[in-house]
Design a protein around this motif. Structure first.
Motif, short mmCIF file in Angstrom:
data_model
loop_
_atom_site.label_atom_id
_atom_site.label_comp_id
_atom_site.label_asym_id
_atom_site.label_seq_id
_atom_site.Cartn_x
_atom_site.Cartn_y
_atom_site.Cartn_z
N UNK A 26 4.61 6.30 -48.86
CA UNK A 26 5.83 7.03 -48.51
C UNK A 26 7.02 6.50 -49.28
N UNK A 27 8.01 7.37 -49.45
CA UNK A 27 9.29 6.97 -50.05
C UNK A 27 10.39 7.75 -49.33
N UNK A 28 11.60 7.18 -49.34
CA UNK A 28 12.71 7.79 -48.59
C UNK A 28 13.86 8.06 -49.54
N UNK A 29 14.48 9.24 -49.42
CA UNK A 29 15.73 9.48 -50.13
C UNK A 29 16.83 9.72 -49.11
N UNK A 30 17.94 9.07 -49.32
CA UNK A 30 19.05 9.12 -48.35
C UNK A 30 20.31 9.59 -49.06
N UNK A 31 20.95 10.55 -48.44
CA UNK A 31 22.13 11.15 -49.03
C UNK A 31 23.32 10.18 -49.14
N UNK A 32 23.50 9.33 -48.15
CA UNK A 32 24.63 8.39 -48.18
C UNK A 32 24.48 7.44 -49.37
N UNK A 33 25.61 7.13 -50.01
CA UNK A 33 25.53 6.25 -51.18
C UNK A 33 25.18 4.83 -50.76
N UNK A 34 25.57 4.50 -49.54
CA UNK A 34 25.32 3.14 -49.05
C UNK A 34 24.99 3.29 -47.57
N UNK A 35 24.00 2.53 -47.10
CA UNK A 35 23.67 2.63 -45.67
C UNK A 35 24.51 1.59 -44.95
N UNK A 36 25.54 2.07 -44.28
CA UNK A 36 26.43 1.16 -43.55
C UNK A 36 26.16 1.29 -42.06
N UNK A 37 26.50 0.26 -41.29
CA UNK A 37 26.13 0.27 -39.86
C UNK A 37 26.96 1.24 -39.04
N UNK A 38 26.73 2.54 -39.27
CA UNK A 38 27.47 3.57 -38.57
C UNK A 38 26.97 3.74 -37.14
N UNK A 39 27.81 4.32 -36.33
CA UNK A 39 27.41 4.67 -34.97
C UNK A 39 27.85 3.60 -34.00
N UNK A 40 27.56 3.88 -32.75
CA UNK A 40 27.85 2.90 -31.71
C UNK A 40 26.55 2.66 -30.95
N UNK A 41 26.61 2.69 -29.61
CA UNK A 41 25.41 2.33 -28.86
C UNK A 41 24.37 3.45 -28.83
N UNK A 42 23.14 3.02 -28.69
CA UNK A 42 22.04 3.97 -28.60
C UNK A 42 20.97 3.30 -27.73
N UNK A 43 20.15 4.10 -27.08
CA UNK A 43 19.11 3.52 -26.23
C UNK A 43 17.73 3.85 -26.75
N UNK A 44 16.85 2.89 -26.60
CA UNK A 44 15.44 3.11 -26.94
C UNK A 44 14.66 3.00 -25.65
N UNK A 45 14.00 4.07 -25.27
CA UNK A 45 13.23 4.09 -24.02
C UNK A 45 11.89 3.40 -24.25
N UNK A 46 11.21 3.00 -23.14
CA UNK A 46 9.96 2.23 -23.30
C UNK A 46 8.93 2.90 -24.20
N UNK A 47 8.86 4.26 -24.21
CA UNK A 47 7.84 4.88 -25.06
C UNK A 47 8.13 4.66 -26.55
N UNK A 48 9.40 4.50 -26.90
CA UNK A 48 9.73 4.22 -28.31
C UNK A 48 9.64 2.73 -28.62
N UNK A 49 10.06 1.91 -27.66
CA UNK A 49 9.98 0.46 -27.87
C UNK A 49 8.52 0.06 -28.08
N UNK A 50 7.64 0.68 -27.31
CA UNK A 50 6.21 0.39 -27.48
C UNK A 50 5.78 0.61 -28.93
N UNK A 51 6.21 1.73 -29.49
CA UNK A 51 5.79 2.06 -30.87
C UNK A 51 6.37 1.07 -31.87
N UNK A 52 7.62 0.67 -31.66
CA UNK A 52 8.23 -0.26 -32.60
C UNK A 52 7.61 -1.65 -32.47
N UNK A 53 7.21 -2.02 -31.26
CA UNK A 53 6.51 -3.29 -31.08
C UNK A 53 5.17 -3.23 -31.81
N UNK A 54 4.49 -2.09 -31.69
CA UNK A 54 3.19 -1.95 -32.37
C UNK A 54 3.35 -1.94 -33.89
N UNK A 55 4.54 -1.62 -34.33
CA UNK A 55 4.83 -1.70 -35.78
C UNK A 55 5.24 -3.12 -36.18
#
Ligand SMILES: Cc1cc2nc3c(=O)[nH]c(=O)nc-3n(C[C@H](O)[C@H](O)[C@H](O)COP(=O)(O)OP(=O)(O)OC[C@H]3O[C@@H](n4cnc5c(N)ncnc54)[C@H](O)[C@@H]3O)c2cc1C
Length: 402
Positions: A26-55
């Motif tokens: 896989x390869x990724x193309x991103x429109x932003x010239x630089x990936x900066x830490x945009x945004x504020x808070x976000x939540x990851x529910x257990x079904x997503x945390x499980x997947x990220x832990x497995x990764x």
């Protein structure tokens, strides 16, 4: 030829990691010239945390996230109406995390660059179109997709061959627009949302999320680590309808617009006016979604995350559903070498499931539950209709398993 992912948001990066873990290039193309830490808070529910832990990202996540212990519903005098344990306190085998979106994106980006290679994510490159290509042959297969990519620095458009194109390009997805030229407008709930993060003392358990309602105004606040409290102020100002203006996650908001709705709130254990006044920056976003699509993709092109199913950010599910999309997509591409078949199977598994979340977020937003019984019913129904039931998640096999 590898799978090309448009967009290095949470969904696109999770897809790159999932594909790599499944043995798919896989390869990724991103429109932003630089990936900066945009945004504020976000939540990851257990079904997503499980997947990220497995990764293999469990330790990194635990280092940047706050493991949410409870949701507390209260009135504007700080009186508790209803408390619901969350994450492991609720019986899940995996935590729920509140994180800074930018820090989560940076964590995923670092993992992609480390595992897939330093040049796996190309920035300043925007997907502007695509077409079929019968003439290309990949290993053991014929056909591919021709992706047109605009290099924002030079203004030139080049063509790149890929096994598949995954539109993980967010709310204003170019891939979705090309697949669905008749797509309707963004739909506004009638609610304005102001968001920010503020350095503040911990409140309640120090890992509590609070939801406070008073008439048409609502506050959601939770800690995101580093002594910061994330807050979202929502005010219903209109009837729902098509959005006439713009919806941008990074639009700057004004204190003077939001403070009058909240300056008389006195919770006792959290200084709400202080949160707003002392916020580093205030962002404003209209609470929007889109009507679920009757189909997502075609052939070797599909959608993922907000590009496929933008939803109201009320059930803490936007990033979580994007992560689940990523895992199912990778599993299906690893399961069969026939790309159109794999993408069709991915869509079959995810399209209706995510449409249910879009609708459940709308229903929860409309419910206006006030009493403990109503709130318990609404939150239980939400979990059931969005596949978040504790026993079901704890018992089901990993999404990564073939
Ligand atoms: C800057 C930003 C700030 C956000 N802040 C918050 C927040 O504070 N709280 C919250 O709940 N949600 C926030 N969100 C939304 C949240 O990240 C998503 O709802 C969720 O994580 C699902 O993510 P996604 O990867 O599908 O889409 P997104 O996170 O929107 O990522 C899409 C990515 O695709 C890129 N892109 C767009 N068009 C193209 C193109 N044509 N070619 C290549 N790349 C393209 C974008 O630059 C972006 O990086 C924000 C999104 C963005 C983009």
């Amino acid at each position: 030829m590898s799978v090309l992912i448009a967009g290095a948001g949470i969904g696109g990066l999770a897809a790159a990691l999932s594909l790599h873990a499944a043995g798919v290039g896989a390869a990724v193309v991103e429109s932003a010239r630089e990936i900066r830490p945009f945004g504020v808070g976000i939540n990851l529910l257990p079904h997503a945390v499980r997947e990220l832990i497995e990764l293999g990202l469990g330790d990194e996540l635990a280092a940047i996230g706050v493991a949410t212990a409870e949701n507390v519903y209260a009135d504007r005098l700080g009186r508790r109406v209803f408390t619901e344990p969350r994450g492991m306190a609720q019986g899940y085998r995996w935590p729920q995390y509140s994180v800074h979106r930018g820090e989560l994106q940076r964590l995923l980006l670092a993992a992609v660059r480390e595992r897939l290679g330093a040049d796996a994510v190309r920035t300043g490159a925007r997907v502007v179109g695509f077409g079929d290509s019968g003439e290309w042959a990949g290993p053991g297969e014929r056909g591919g997709v021709r992706v047109r990519i605009l290099d924002r620095a030079t203004g030139t458009v080049e063509e790149s061959a890929a096994r598949a194109l995954i539109g993980a390009d967010g709310l204003h997805s170019a891939v979705r627009a090309a697949l669905h030229p008749q797509d309707g407008p963004l739909l506004w709930s009638g609610i304005r949302m102001w968001r920010g993060t503020t350095r503040a003392e911990p409140f309640l358990t120090g890992r509590s999320m609070v939801i406070v309602r008073d008439g048409d105004a609502e506050l959601v606040a939770y800690p995101i680590g580093g002594g910061r409290v994330n807050w979202v102020c929502q005010v219903r100002v209109s009837e729902p309808g098509p959005l006439t203006g713009d919806a941008a996650w990074n639009r700057v908001g004004r204190l003077a617009d939001v403070l009058p709705y909240f300056d008389h709130w006195r919770l006792g254990w959290l200084d709400v006016p202080g949160l707003l006044v002392n916020s580093g920056e205030i962002l404003e976003y209209p609470m929007v979604d889109r009507e679920p699509l009757p189909w997502w993709g075609s052939g070797r092109v599909t959608l993922l995350g907000d590009a496929a199913h933008p939803m109201y950010p009320v059930g803490a599910n936007g990033a979580s559903q994007a992560v689940v999309d990523a895992r199912v997509l990778a599993r299906e591409l690893a399961r069969t070498g026939d790309v159109p078949t794999a993408l069709a199977r991915y869509e079959t598994e995810r399209r209706e499931a995510t449409a249910a979340v879009v609708r459940a977020n709308r229903a929860m937003n409309r419910a206006g539950a006030r009493t403990p019984e109503e709130l318990a019913r609404v939150t239980d129904t939400y979990r059931d209709t969005t596949g978040g039931d504790v026993r079901t998640l704890n018992a089901r096999a990993s999404l990564g398993r073939r």
